[in-house]
Design an enzyme around this catalytic site. Sequence first.
Site, PDB file in Angstrom:
ATOM      1  N   THR A  85       0.878  -1.193   0.000  1.00 19.79           N
ATOM      2  CA  THR A  85       0.000   0.000   0.000  1.00 19.79           C
ATOM      3  C   THR A  85       0.905   1.229   0.000  1.00 19.79           C
ATOM      4  O   THR A  85       1.029   1.899   1.024  1.00 19.79           O
ATOM      5  CB  THR A  85      -0.933   0.012   1.217  1.00 19.79           C
ATOM      6  N   LEU A 254      15.146   4.945  20.611  1.00 16.84           N
ATOM      7  CA  LEU A 254      15.578   6.282  21.033  1.00 16.84           C
ATOM      8  C   LEU A 254      16.990   6.539  20.519  1.00 16.84           C
ATOM      9  O   LEU A 254      17.787   7.184  21.194  1.00 16.84           O
ATOM     10  CB  LEU A 254      15.550   6.401  22.561  1.00 16.84           C
ATOM     11  N   CYS A 264       7.713   1.827   5.212  1.00 13.46           N
ATOM     12  CA  CYS A 264       6.567   1.801   6.140  1.00 13.46           C
ATOM     13  C   CYS A 264       6.381   3.092   6.923  1.00 13.46           C
ATOM     14  O   CYS A 264       5.409   3.809   6.698  1.00 13.46           O
ATOM     15  CB  CYS A 264       6.709   0.620   7.101  1.00 13.46           C
ATOM     16  N   LYS A 267       5.573   6.545   4.930  1.00 11.37           N
ATOM     17  CA  LYS A 267       4.297   6.609   4.192  1.00 11.37           C
ATOM     18  C   LYS A 267       3.114   6.319   5.118  1.00 11.37           C
ATOM     19  O   LYS A 267       2.018   6.840   4.899  1.00 11.37           O
ATOM     20  CB  LYS A 267       4.301   5.692   2.957  1.00 11.37           C
ATOM     21  N   ARG A 334      13.977   1.932  -0.087  1.00 12.64           N
ATOM     22  CA  ARG A 334      12.838   2.843  -0.214  1.00 12.64           C
ATOM     23  C   ARG A 334      12.969   3.965   0.817  1.00 12.64           C
ATOM     24  O   ARG A 334      13.177   3.712   1.985  1.00 12.64           O
ATOM     25  CB  ARG A 334      11.516   2.079  -0.016  1.00 12.64           C
TER      26      ARG A 334
HETATM   27  C1  UGA Z   1       8.474  -0.847  10.833  1.00 14.19           C
HETATM   28  C2  UGA Z   1       7.938  -1.260  12.210  1.00 14.19           C
HETATM   29  O1  UGA Z   1       9.019  -1.225  13.161  1.00 14.19           O
HETATM   30  C3  UGA Z   1       7.330  -2.663  12.147  1.00 14.19           C
HETATM   31  O2  UGA Z   1       6.795  -3.012  13.411  1.00 14.19           O
HETATM   32  C4  UGA Z   1       6.219  -2.659  11.093  1.00 14.19           C
HETATM   33  O3  UGA Z   1       5.639  -3.946  10.958  1.00 14.19           O
HETATM   34  C5  UGA Z   1       6.818  -2.256   9.753  1.00 14.19           C
HETATM   35  O4  UGA Z   1       7.413  -0.942   9.863  1.00 14.19           O
HETATM   36  C6  UGA Z   1       5.726  -2.255   8.745  1.00 14.19           C
HETATM   37  O5  UGA Z   1       4.827  -1.408   8.844  1.00 14.19           O
HETATM   38  O6  UGA Z   1       5.679  -3.143   7.893  1.00 14.19           O
HETATM   39  P1  UGA Z   1      10.691  -1.413   9.439  1.00 14.19           P
HETATM   40  O7  UGA Z   1      10.182  -0.459   8.410  1.00 14.19           O
HETATM   41  O8  UGA Z   1      11.214  -2.742   9.020  1.00 14.19           O
HETATM   42  O9  UGA Z   1       9.532  -1.744  10.505  1.00 14.19           O
HETATM   43  O10 UGA Z   1      11.849  -0.647  10.197  1.00 14.19           O
HETATM   44  P2  UGA Z   1      12.157  -0.148  11.677  1.00 14.19           P
HETATM   45  O11 UGA Z   1      12.994  -1.145  12.383  1.00 14.19           O
HETATM   46  O12 UGA Z   1      10.928   0.317  12.345  1.00 14.19           O
HETATM   47  O13 UGA Z   1      13.070   1.120  11.346  1.00 14.19           O
HETATM   48  C7  UGA Z   1      12.535   2.217  10.611  1.00 14.19           C
HETATM   49  C8  UGA Z   1      13.552   3.312  10.472  1.00 14.19           C
HETATM   50  O14 UGA Z   1      13.778   3.956  11.717  1.00 14.19           O
HETATM   51  C9  UGA Z   1      14.921   2.890   9.967  1.00 14.19           C
HETATM   52  O15 UGA Z   1      15.350   3.796   8.979  1.00 14.19           O
HETATM   53  C10 UGA Z   1      15.800   2.969  11.203  1.00 14.19           C
HETATM   54  O16 UGA Z   1      17.144   3.239  10.890  1.00 14.19           O
HETATM   55  C11 UGA Z   1      15.163   4.135  11.933  1.00 14.19           C
HETATM   56  N1  UGA Z   1      15.410   4.154  13.391  1.00 14.19           N
HETATM   57  C12 UGA Z   1      14.993   3.136  14.172  1.00 14.19           C
HETATM   58  C13 UGA Z   1      16.058   5.238  13.980  1.00 14.19           C
HETATM   59  O17 UGA Z   1      16.443   6.206  13.286  1.00 14.19           O
HETATM   60  N2  UGA Z   1      16.263   5.257  15.333  1.00 14.19           N
HETATM   61  C14 UGA Z   1      15.853   4.240  16.140  1.00 14.19           C
HETATM   62  O18 UGA Z   1      16.056   4.325  17.364  1.00 14.19           O
HETATM   63  C15 UGA Z   1      15.204   3.158  15.539  1.00 14.19           C
END
Ligand code: UGA
Length: 437
Positions: A85, A254, A264, A267, A334
């Site tokens: 989506t 954090l 994810c 968007k 992405r």
């Molecule tokens: C995220 C959610 O964490 C999942 O629970 C969810 O299922 C998924 O989206 C989804 O909607 O399908 P994801 O996109 O795989 O998962 O990535 P994350 O681990 O959440 O990280 C997202 C972004 O945040 C990354 O760019 C990461 O580097 C950044 N991030 C994460 C930070 O900048 N600081 C942090 O402390 C943690």
Amino acid sequence: MRISVIGCGYLGAVHAASMAKLGHDVVGIDVDPKKIDDLSVGHAPFFEPGLPGLLQASLDSGRLKFSTSMADAAGAEVHFICVGTPQRKGEYAADLRYVDAAFAGVAPYLNSGDMVIGKSTVPVGTASRLADEYMESAPEAILAWNPEFLREGHAVKDTLHPDRFVYGVPDGAAGERATAALDEVYAVSLSEGTPRLVMDYATAELVKTAANSFLATKISFINAMAELCEAAGADVTLLADAIGLDDRIGRKFLNAGIGFGGGCLPKDIRAFMARAGELGADQALTFLREVDAINMRRRSRTVELTRQLCGGFLIGKRITVLGAAFKPNSDDVRDSPALSIAAQLQLQGAEVTVTDPEAIENARRRFPDLHFEHNTEAALAGAHVVLLLTEWKEYRDMDPASIASLVDDRRILDGRNALSAQRWKAEGWQYKGVGRP
Ligand code: UGA
């Protein structure tokens, strides 16, 4: 159970292989013949730790197959909808065309009593609209919404051992039947004590977007604190450690840095704002605009910090970017903050070389004008400034002494606060972190 999984991207491919591992007979369906050819011979079409082994084991068991034909969904008792989506071009709202196409495609093959289970992240209200529009042709079939919370890089573990199940079901007997069917699908995980919460469609849809919005807010909160720490000469990593010890706050998510990206969080918060507007509740989510703005500001701030490290001018400076994926252990680029920063630096006149253990091919497709280098040492050769933008383990473990001879100037910007400032400084590097003095 006999299961079809419609859509075999990051979510569906892992879900299909995992359901087979749990003992079900699974067919994964996707419109992309290349993806289906790859999956059918056990090649994961994207990098995901643990997926190749799981895929091969499931194929070998004879319980998993893949197809481009929706007709192969016929006969399954449970149909999982796992299509993407994405954000609509030029708008905040989610593009639901793939979800609608999946429902329209599977509807003719539904038998009485079949379950259609949505897993895609959708705006609240979608499930009840889909039930009205597509489920009438099979009056005995039941729609439920079972959002997915897996993280890329941990997708296999998150699918087989999730921290919770959420079932959005219709009222009455149909809801009870949907709950019973999902309990049967997830029997193994439920027997491990995984909590499961049963609710209405709208709440289940909102749980998913609320969870991602909370995570995005947490990251932007600490990045806002990083801005303040920079202004006040304080250290955001120590601040995060200290507030994170309060278990009402918690230390996870954090980590200040260049901000969040991926397919994810960015968007999803925008689609959430768009949907709130449609519902007349836009005020409730105006804070997400700020969450988005803080996040995007990290990228321009990183470009500015790099310019400062370069002595005020980017033109002609050789900059090595370590990491292209939106996060480690993924080849997904992405909305990757690392790539967006690399591209901005190049546009402003720097000579940028990008390296990444897994994401170079995907990155090259998105930014063909950037220069990519597979070999880390070659990428570092002659650099005036090194930027660590995706904290892969091999970059976190990099030895500042042994790479010192490769670069022209020992200057590093640690965009993820993943390195020991002390250690790098001790080897004669000018070290700059994010939100740290
Ligand atoms: C995220 C959610 O964490 C999942 O629970 C969810 O299922 C998924 O989206 C989804 O909607 O399908 P994801 O996109 O795989 O998962 O990535 P994350 O681990 O959440 O990280 C997202 C972004 O945040 C990354 O760019 C990461 O580097 C950044 N991030 C994460 C930070 O900048 N600081 C942090 O402390 C943690």
